[in-house]
Design a protein around this motif. Structure first.
Motif, PDB file in Angstrom:
ATOM      1  N   THR A 165       0.829  -1.232  -0.166  1.00  0.00           N
ATOM      2  CA  THR A 165      -0.126   0.056  -0.028  1.00  0.00           C
ATOM      3  C   THR A 165       0.969   1.330   0.024  1.00  0.00           C
ATOM      4  OG1 THR A 165      -1.781  -1.007   1.202  1.00  0.00           O
ATOM      5  CG2 THR A 165      -1.829   1.347   1.351  1.00  0.00           C
ATOM      6  N   ASN A 166       0.680   2.274  -0.920  1.00  0.00           N
ATOM      7  CA  ASN A 166       1.207   3.477  -0.926  1.00  0.00           C
ATOM      8  C   ASN A 166       0.906   4.492  -0.102  1.00  0.00           C
ATOM      9  OD1 ASN A 166       3.215   2.871  -3.238  1.00  0.00           O
ATOM     10  ND2 ASN A 166       1.300   2.456  -4.421  1.00  0.00           N
ATOM     11  N   ALA A 220       4.745   9.550  -2.356  1.00  0.00           N
ATOM     12  CA  ALA A 220       4.237   8.308  -1.926  1.00  0.00           C
ATOM     13  C   ALA A 220       5.487   7.450  -1.653  1.00  0.00           C
ATOM     14  CB  ALA A 220       3.260   7.650  -3.143  1.00  0.00           C
ATOM     15  N   ILE A 221       5.078   6.733  -0.654  1.00  0.00           N
ATOM     16  CA  ILE A 221       6.273   5.476  -0.121  1.00  0.00           C
ATOM     17  C   ILE A 221       5.456   4.222  -0.065  1.00  0.00           C
ATOM     18  CG2 ILE A 221       7.815   4.812   1.532  1.00  0.00           C
ATOM     19  CD1 ILE A 221       8.305   7.607   2.472  1.00  0.00           C
ATOM     20  N   PRO A 222       5.962   3.395  -0.734  1.00  0.00           N
ATOM     21  CA  PRO A 222       5.237   1.862  -0.674  1.00  0.00           C
ATOM     22  C   PRO A 222       5.594   1.174   0.601  1.00  0.00           C
ATOM     23  CG  PRO A 222       7.348   1.983  -2.057  1.00  0.00           C
ATOM     24  CD  PRO A 222       7.037   3.221  -1.729  1.00  0.00           C
ATOM     25  N   HIS A 223       4.770   0.483   1.134  1.00  0.00           N
ATOM     26  CA  HIS A 223       4.823  -0.387   2.542  1.00  0.00           C
ATOM     27  C   HIS A 223       4.362  -1.473   2.237  1.00  0.00           C
ATOM     28  CE1 HIS A 223       5.809   2.743   5.812  1.00  0.00           C
ATOM     29  NE2 HIS A 223       5.612   3.578   4.787  1.00  0.00           N
ATOM     30  N   THR A 224       4.937  -2.598   2.826  1.00  0.00           N
ATOM     31  CA  THR A 224       4.412  -4.107   2.934  1.00  0.00           C
ATOM     32  C   THR A 224       3.470  -4.252   4.383  1.00  0.00           C
ATOM     33  OG1 THR A 224       6.525  -4.858   3.739  1.00  0.00           O
ATOM     34  CG2 THR A 224       6.235  -4.664   1.403  1.00  0.00           C
ATOM     35  N   PRO A 225       2.830  -5.397   4.442  1.00  0.00           N
ATOM     36  CA  PRO A 225       2.055  -5.471   5.614  1.00  0.00           C
ATOM     37  C   PRO A 225       3.128  -5.662   6.970  1.00  0.00           C
ATOM     38  CG  PRO A 225       1.335  -6.773   3.961  1.00  0.00           C
ATOM     39  CD  PRO A 225       2.390  -6.119   3.186  1.00  0.00           C
ATOM     40  N   ASP A 226       4.306  -6.123   6.518  1.00  0.00           N
ATOM     41  CA  ASP A 226       5.053  -6.368   7.967  1.00  0.00           C
ATOM     42  C   ASP A 226       6.457  -5.475   7.840  1.00  0.00           C
ATOM     43  OD1 ASP A 226       6.664  -7.244   5.519  1.00  0.00           O
ATOM     44  OD2 ASP A 226       6.733  -9.439   6.581  1.00  0.00           O
ATOM     45  N   ASN A 267      11.032 -17.812 -12.430  1.00  0.00           N
ATOM     46  CA  ASN A 267      11.877 -16.816 -12.966  1.00  0.00           C
ATOM     47  C   ASN A 267      11.115 -15.423 -13.119  1.00  0.00           C
ATOM     48  OD1 ASN A 267      14.087 -18.363 -13.322  1.00  0.00           O
ATOM     49  ND2 ASN A 267      13.500 -19.206 -15.351  1.00  0.00           N
ATOM     50  N   PHE A 268      10.148 -15.275 -12.304  1.00  0.00           N
ATOM     51  CA  PHE A 268       9.536 -13.760 -12.205  1.00  0.00           C
ATOM     52  C   PHE A 268       9.937 -13.558 -10.641  1.00  0.00           C
ATOM     53  CE2 PHE A 268       6.647 -10.396 -11.608  1.00  0.00           C
ATOM     54  CZ  PHE A 268       6.700  -9.773 -12.975  1.00  0.00           C
ATOM     55  N   TRP A 269      10.673 -12.212 -10.539  1.00  0.00           N
ATOM     56  CA  TRP A 269      11.341 -12.075  -9.106  1.00  0.00           C
ATOM     57  C   TRP A 269      10.560 -10.618  -8.782  1.00  0.00           C
ATOM     58  CZ3 TRP A 269      15.151 -15.027  -6.734  1.00  0.00           C
ATOM     59  CH2 TRP A 269      15.403 -16.157  -7.518  1.00  0.00           C
ATOM     60  N   ASP A 270      10.362 -10.364  -7.598  1.00  0.00           N
ATOM     61  CA  ASP A 270      10.302  -8.910  -6.882  1.00  0.00           C
ATOM     62  C   ASP A 270      11.486  -8.454  -6.352  1.00  0.00           C
ATOM     63  OD1 ASP A 270       7.642  -9.044  -7.466  1.00  0.00           O
ATOM     64  OD2 ASP A 270       6.902  -9.532  -5.370  1.00  0.00           O
ATOM     65  N   CYS A 271      11.521  -7.130  -6.542  1.00  0.00           N
ATOM     66  CA  CYS A 271      12.434  -6.291  -5.961  1.00  0.00           C
ATOM     67  C   CYS A 271      11.861  -5.020  -5.557  1.00  0.00           C
ATOM     68  CB  CYS A 271      13.962  -6.152  -6.781  1.00  0.00           C
ATOM     69  SG  CYS A 271      15.307  -5.218  -5.904  1.00  0.00           S
ATOM     70  N   CYS A 272      11.125  -4.906  -4.783  1.00  0.00           N
ATOM     71  CA  CYS A 272      10.159  -3.809  -4.526  1.00  0.00           C
ATOM     72  C   CYS A 272       9.564  -3.734  -3.108  1.00  0.00           C
ATOM     73  CB  CYS A 272       8.944  -3.626  -5.467  1.00  0.00           C
ATOM     74  SG  CYS A 272       8.002  -5.198  -5.511  1.00  0.00           S
ATOM     75  N   GLY A 273       8.843  -2.904  -2.722  1.00  0.00           N
ATOM     76  CA  GLY A 273       8.110  -2.858  -1.385  1.00  0.00           C
ATOM     77  C   GLY A 273       8.958  -2.436  -0.377  1.00  0.00           C
ATOM     78  N   THR A 274       9.996  -1.601  -0.490  1.00  0.00           N
ATOM     79  CA  THR A 274      10.772  -1.145   0.673  1.00  0.00           C
ATOM     80  C   THR A 274      10.275   0.445   1.042  1.00  0.00           C
ATOM     81  OG1 THR A 274      12.677  -0.481   1.592  1.00  0.00           O
ATOM     82  CG2 THR A 274      12.416  -0.446  -1.012  1.00  0.00           C
TER      83      THR A 274
END
Length: 805
Positions: free
Chosen positions: A221-222, A324-330, A343-350
Motif C-alpha cells: 500500500t502506498n 508516496a512511499i510503498p509499504h508491505t504488511p510487515d 523466474n519472475f522476481w520481486d525487488c520492491c516494497g521497501t
C-alpha cells in the motif's frame, strides 16, 4: 533496443538500479533495465535520503549495513556525484522499553560490524547541543549512518551498472508481460519487445500494476509521507560539524540538518492517508507525482519536533514534500521469486528505499545468479504472503506499520489490525478455553492459554506468562495436551515416479515401506538448505508431506518447479483440506485408544510411522511423531471433521487432566530436545553439514540436488551448536552475539527456557573451532554477558525413550 536479455528489470528507481549494478558485480551483464520515464521518477527522487544502521531485524540490519558501507565509496567508484554526508545518527530512548530494544540492536551490531554505542544525556548534548532532552533517558549513537542525495545515489548505481555492461533504456513504458510456452518471458514495451529468461518487478510504488500484468499481486500500500525543510538556520551557518540524523519516538519521526536548513519528517499516528486513494495505486502513465501538503494533519508532530529542536521553530518552513512511499504488511521489502511464476522476481516494497536499496540489490542478485544469498532471505521472500493478503488486509497492516514506524515493538506484542484472516474450525472453541492467538501466514494459531484472564506484559525478560507456559509444559510432560496446528502446509505427492522424484529433490531417503516417515530437506543446487519437510509414505506411489505454515507457497513452488519433463508425478496442495490436532503426553495412548478401533500398541503402531485410521468415527491420518519429545500423535483429519474430533478428545481427556497448550510451550520443549527449526537454524546461509544435520543426508543416493556441492563445500567458520546458558531472567531469542575471550565468534539463532529441565537453552552459529562439547562461550543478552556451554546431547531425554514407549 535489445530483443533478448537474460534479465529484464522493470523500473529504474533505487531498487532497480542497485539490482542491475549488483547483478553485474556478480558477473551477469546481460541485463536490461526498462524505465518508463527518467531514473528515480517514482518515489526515489523525493525521498529524504537517510540511511540508518538501526532496524528491528538482524537480517535487515545487514542490508542497511551494506548500503552504508557502499554509498560513501560509490562516488569514487563511478564518478557520479552522490552528496554523501557521514553525519552519524542518534536514536533517542524515551523509556525503558525503548532502551531495552536499543540494547538488543547493540548486540547484533557487534556481530554485523556496524559501529554503535549507547550513550547518556551528556554525550547526546555534546553531539547535538541544540537538542532538548526532556524525557530522554539514553540514545544509540551509530557513527556509520549518513544521508545522501537519492537521485545522485540512484544515478551512481545506474552508471556503475552501465560501466560494467548493463543496458538501461529510459522513456520506454512496459505495456505487457507474458510467459512463452518454453518458460521465457516476453516483455512488451512502447519501443518493442524483449525476450528474457528472468523478469524483475522493481517498479516501486507502481509494483502492483506490473504484478497484474502476469496475474500476480505485490502486497503493498502506498502511503503519503511528509517531510518539511526550513529556511536557513543561523546556527548551521557557523561552520561546526554537521549534526547527527535524529530519530525520536516522541515526535514519531526524524529530523536533521539539511545543509544550512533543518529537515523534519513525521509518521503521524492518526488521520493517515493512502496515496492515490481510493484506488491505492498510481496511473501507470504517471511520474514524479507529489500530493498537496496537509500541515494541519501533521502539525502536532511537527510541534513535537520543534520542542526537541527549538531552533527549527525560529526559522519557518520553506518547502513541504508529500510523496508516496510503498509499504508491505510487515514493513520488510519484497525480495525473491513470485509464487507460481518461475523466474519472475520481486525487488520492491521497501519503505526505506535509499537505506535498503544497496543491500537489497546485492543479496537479491546473489540469489538470482547463484541460487542462494549470504544472508537469510526468508523474511523478505514475497511468498511469505498468500492469497489471504488481499487489499483490505494489506491496507490494515500497512496503516499499522506506518503509524508504528518509530514505536518500539516488544517480543510477544501483537495487534488485531487486519485479523483474523484464516481460522481453524477450532478457533472459537479454543478462544472459549482462553486461547491467546498469534498470526502465522494468515492463520490464527494458539500462542498460550490465559486461564485466569491475565494479559501478557510483553518484554525481553521473562514475562508474567512464564509460569503459565511452565504449567502447560508440565501438563504435557506428566499427562497430555492438545494443540491445533491446522496451519501446517500439506501436500500429496503421487504417481509412478513420486518416490524417485522426492529422492532426487531431498537429501534424505524417502521411507521404503508404506507407513514410514522421514524428515527430509530439499537443498539448493549449491547445497544450501532450501526447506524442511516431514514425509509419510501412505502407499507405494503416494506420499504426504508437511512443512511450516509460512513456507506453503515456497515449498509448493519448489515441488512443482522441480518436476522434470516426462516425470509421472502429481503434486496437490491439500493445506485447506486437512486440519491438524496434535496429542502429546504420556497418557495420550490411554486417551486415544478407546476412541479408535486401531491397535495403538507400540508394537503395532511404532514411533515414526503413519497410518490411516478412524478416531471418534472420523477419518484420520495419524502420524506418530513429536516435536515436543513426548509420546504422541499428529491427527490429520478433514477440516469438517475437526470439531467433532477435538470434542471427543477433550471429553475423553477429562479424566487424564488433558490441557490445551500453545506455541510458547512448543518452543520450550523443542529447545529441550535440541530440535532445529527452519528459517532460524536451517536457512539458505548454511549447508547441512554446517547446520549439524549430517544424519539427515543419504549420500548413498547418487543424484539428489545439492549432493555434489555439499561434498565439495569449502570449510567456512559456520557451525550450529546447542548451548546451555547461565541466564538471569532473560533468555536468548536469536541474533545475540557470541564471544570467546572478548572476540565475537558468532551469534545465537534461537533460544528459550526449558521448563522440564529448568535450564535456559539456545542454538548458535559459531566458528567450528568453538563447537566442541564442553566449550565455554559468552553471550551478550540485553547488554549483559552470560556464560554458555556447548552441549553434546539434548538437555531432555537424549535417547528419545519417552517417544518410543
Amino acid at each position: 533496443m535489445k530483443t533478448h536479455a537474460r534479465v529484464v528489470i522493470v523500473g529504474g528507481g533505487i531498487m532497480g538500479a542497485s539490482l542491475a549494478y549488483h547483478l553485474a558485480l556478480e558477473g551477469e551483464t546481460d541485463v536490461l533495465v526498462v524505465e518508463k520515464h527518467e531514473l528515480t521518477s517514482g518515489s526515489t527522487w523525493h525521498a529524504a535520503g537517510q540511511c540508518p544502521s538501526i532496524t528491528g531485524s538482524y537480517n535487515l540490519a545487514k542490508i542497511h549495513a551494506y548500503s552504508n558501507a557502499l554509498y560513501p565509496r560509490l562516488e569514487a567508484i563511478t564518478g557520479q556525484y552522490t552528496s554523501w554526508h557521514a553525519s552519524g545518527g542518534l536514536r533517542l530512548a524515551n523509556n525503558e522499553a525503548e532502551l531495552a530494544w536499543l540494547k538488543r540492536v547493540h548486540g547484533y551490531s557487534r556481530s554485523i560490524g556496524f559501529r554503535m554505542e549507547i550513550v547518556g544525556l551528556e554525550e547526546i548534548r555534546r553531539l547535538n547541543p541544540y537538542l532538548t532532552t526532556d524525557g530522554v533517558i539514553a540514545a544509540a549513537w551509530t557513527t556509520d549512518d549518513g544521508h545522501g542525495d537519492p537521485a545522485g545515489i540512484c544515478n551512481a548505481l545506474a552508471k556503475g551498472a552501465r560501466d560494467l555492461g548493463v543496458s538501461i533504456l529510459r522513456h520506454n513504458r512496459v505495456t505487457g508481460i507474458r510467459r512463452r510456452p518454453g518458460g521465457e518471458w516476453e516483455v512488451a514495451t512502447e519501443q518493442g519487445t524483449v525476450v528474457a529468461e528472468m523478469v524483475v518487478n522493481a517498479a516501486g510504488c507502481y509494483a502492483r500494476e506490473v504484478a497484474r500484468m502476469v496475474g500476480a499481486d505485490a502486497p503493498i500500500t502506498n502511503m503519503q509521507h511528509h517531510y518539511v525543510v526550513t529556511h536557513p538556520i543561523k546556527e548551521f551557518a557557523q561552520g561546526r560539524p554537521e549534526l547527527p540524523v535524529m530519530r525520536d519516538s516522541y515526535m514519531s519521526g526524524y529530523f536533521r540538518q539539511e545543509q544550512k536548513s533543518g529537515l523534519m519528517g513525521v509518521y503521524e499516528h492518526a488521520d493517515l492517508r493512502e496515496a492515490w486513494a481510493p484506488a491505492g495505486h498510481p496511473q501507470w502513465e504517471s511520474s514524479n507525482e507529489l500530493f498537496p501538503d496537509d500541515l494541519d494533519r501533521i502539525g502536532p508532530w511537527l510541534e513535537r519536533a520543534i520542542e526537541r529542536m527549538p531552533i527549527f521553530g525560529e526559522a519557518g518552513i520553506r518547502r513541504v514534500i508529500n510523496g508516496a512511499i510503498p509499504h508491505t504488511p510487515d514493513g520488510a521489502p519484497l525480495l525473491g521469486p513470485v509464487a507460481g511464476l518461475a523466474n519472475f522476481w520481486d525487488c520492491c516494497g521497501t519503505s526505506f528505499g535509499i537505506a535498503q536499496g544497496g543491500g537489497c540489490g546485492k543479496y537479491l542478485a546473489q540469489w538470482m545468479i547463484h541460487g542462494d544469498a549470504e544472508i537469510n532471505m526468508s523474511e523478505f521472500d514475497p511468498r511469505r504472503f498468500g492469497p489471504y493478503a488481499d487489499p483490505d488486509y494489506v491496507r490494515a497492516k500497512v496503516f499499522l506499520d506506518y503509524r508504528t514506524t518509530f514505536t518500539t515493538r516488544l517480543p510477544g506484542e501483537e495487534d488485531p489490525d487486519g485479523r483474523p484472516r484464516k481460522k481453524s474450525p477450532l478457533h472459537e472453541r479454543l478462544a472459549n478455553h482462553g486461547c491467546v492467538h498469534t498470526e502465522t501466514f494468515g492463520w490464527e494459531r494458539p500462542k498460550w492459554f490465559s486461564l485466569d484472564g491475565r494479559e501478557e506484559r510483553s518484554g525481553y525478560a521473562r514475562t508474567n506468562v512464564f509460569e503459565v507456559v511452565g504449567e502447560e509444559v508440565r501438563a504435557v510432560h506428566e499427562r497430555a495436551g492438545l494443540i491445533d496446528l491446522t496451519g501446517f502446509a500439506k501436500y500429496e505427492i503421487s504417481g509412478a515416479d513420486a518416490e524417485s522424484f522426492l529422492n532426487r529433490v531431498c537429501a534424505n531417503r524417502m521411507p521404503r515401506k508404506a507407513g514410514g516417515i522421514s524428515l527430509v530437506h530439499p537443498l539448493s543446487r549449491g547445497g544450501r538448505i532450501a526447506g524442511e519437510m516431514t514425509v509419510s509414505r501412505l502407499a507405494d506411489d503416494r506420499f504426504y508431506a508437511l512443512s511450516a505454515a509460512v513456507a506453503q507457497l515456497r515449498d509448493r513452488d519448489l515441488l512443482e518447479q522441480s518436476v522434470l519433463p516426462g516425470e509421472r508425478v502429481r503434486i496437490a496442495d491439500v493445506t485447506a483440506e486437512y486440519g491438524v490436532i496434535v496429542l502429546s503426553g504420556p497418557r495420550s495412548r490411554e486417551l486415544l485408544a478407546p476412541l479408535s478401533d486401531a491397535d495403538l500398541d507400540n508394537s503395532a503402531f511404532r514411533w515414526l510411522s503413519a497410518r490411516e485410521i478412524r478416531v471418534a468415527g472420523q477419518p484420520v491420518r495419524a502420524l506418530r511423531v513429536s516435536y515436543v519429545g513426548e509420546l504422541g500423535w499428529e491427527l490429520h483429519a478433514p477440516m469438517a471433521s475437526l470439531p467433532a474430533l477435538y470434542d471427543a478428545l477433550w471429553e475423553a481427556g477429562r479424566r487424564f487432566g488433558l490441557v490445551d497448550y500453545g506455541l510458547y510451550a512448543v518452543n520450550s520443549m523443542r529447545m529441550e530436545k535440541g530440535y532445529k527449526a527452519w528459517s532460524t537454524e536451517l536457512t539458505n546461509e548454511l549447508n547441512m553439514l554446517e547446520a549439524d544435520m549430517a544424519r539427515f543426508i543419504d549420500f548413498g543416493k547418487e543424484d539428489f540436488v545439492g549432493r555434489a556441492a555439499t561434498l565439495a563445500a569449502p570449510t567456512r567458520p559456520l557451525r550450529i551448536v546447542y548451548l546451555e546458558v547461565d541466564a538471569a531472567d532473560t533468555d536468548a531469542r536469536g541474533a545475540e552475539p557470541v564471544f570467546v575471550d572478548g572476540r565475537c565468534v558468532g551469534l545465537t539463532t534461537s533460544g528459550g527456557y526449558g521448563h522440564r529441565v529448568a535450564k535456559s537453552l539456545a542454538f548458535a552459529c559459531v566458528d567450528p573451532a568453538h563447537a566442541a562439547p564442553g566449550t565455554r562461550l559468552e553471550i551478550q543478552i540485553q547488554g549483559e554477558m552470560r556464560a554458555a556451554t556447548v552441549l553434546e546431547r539434548p538437555a531432555f531425554d537424549p535417547d528419545n525413550a519417552r517417544m518410543r514407549v
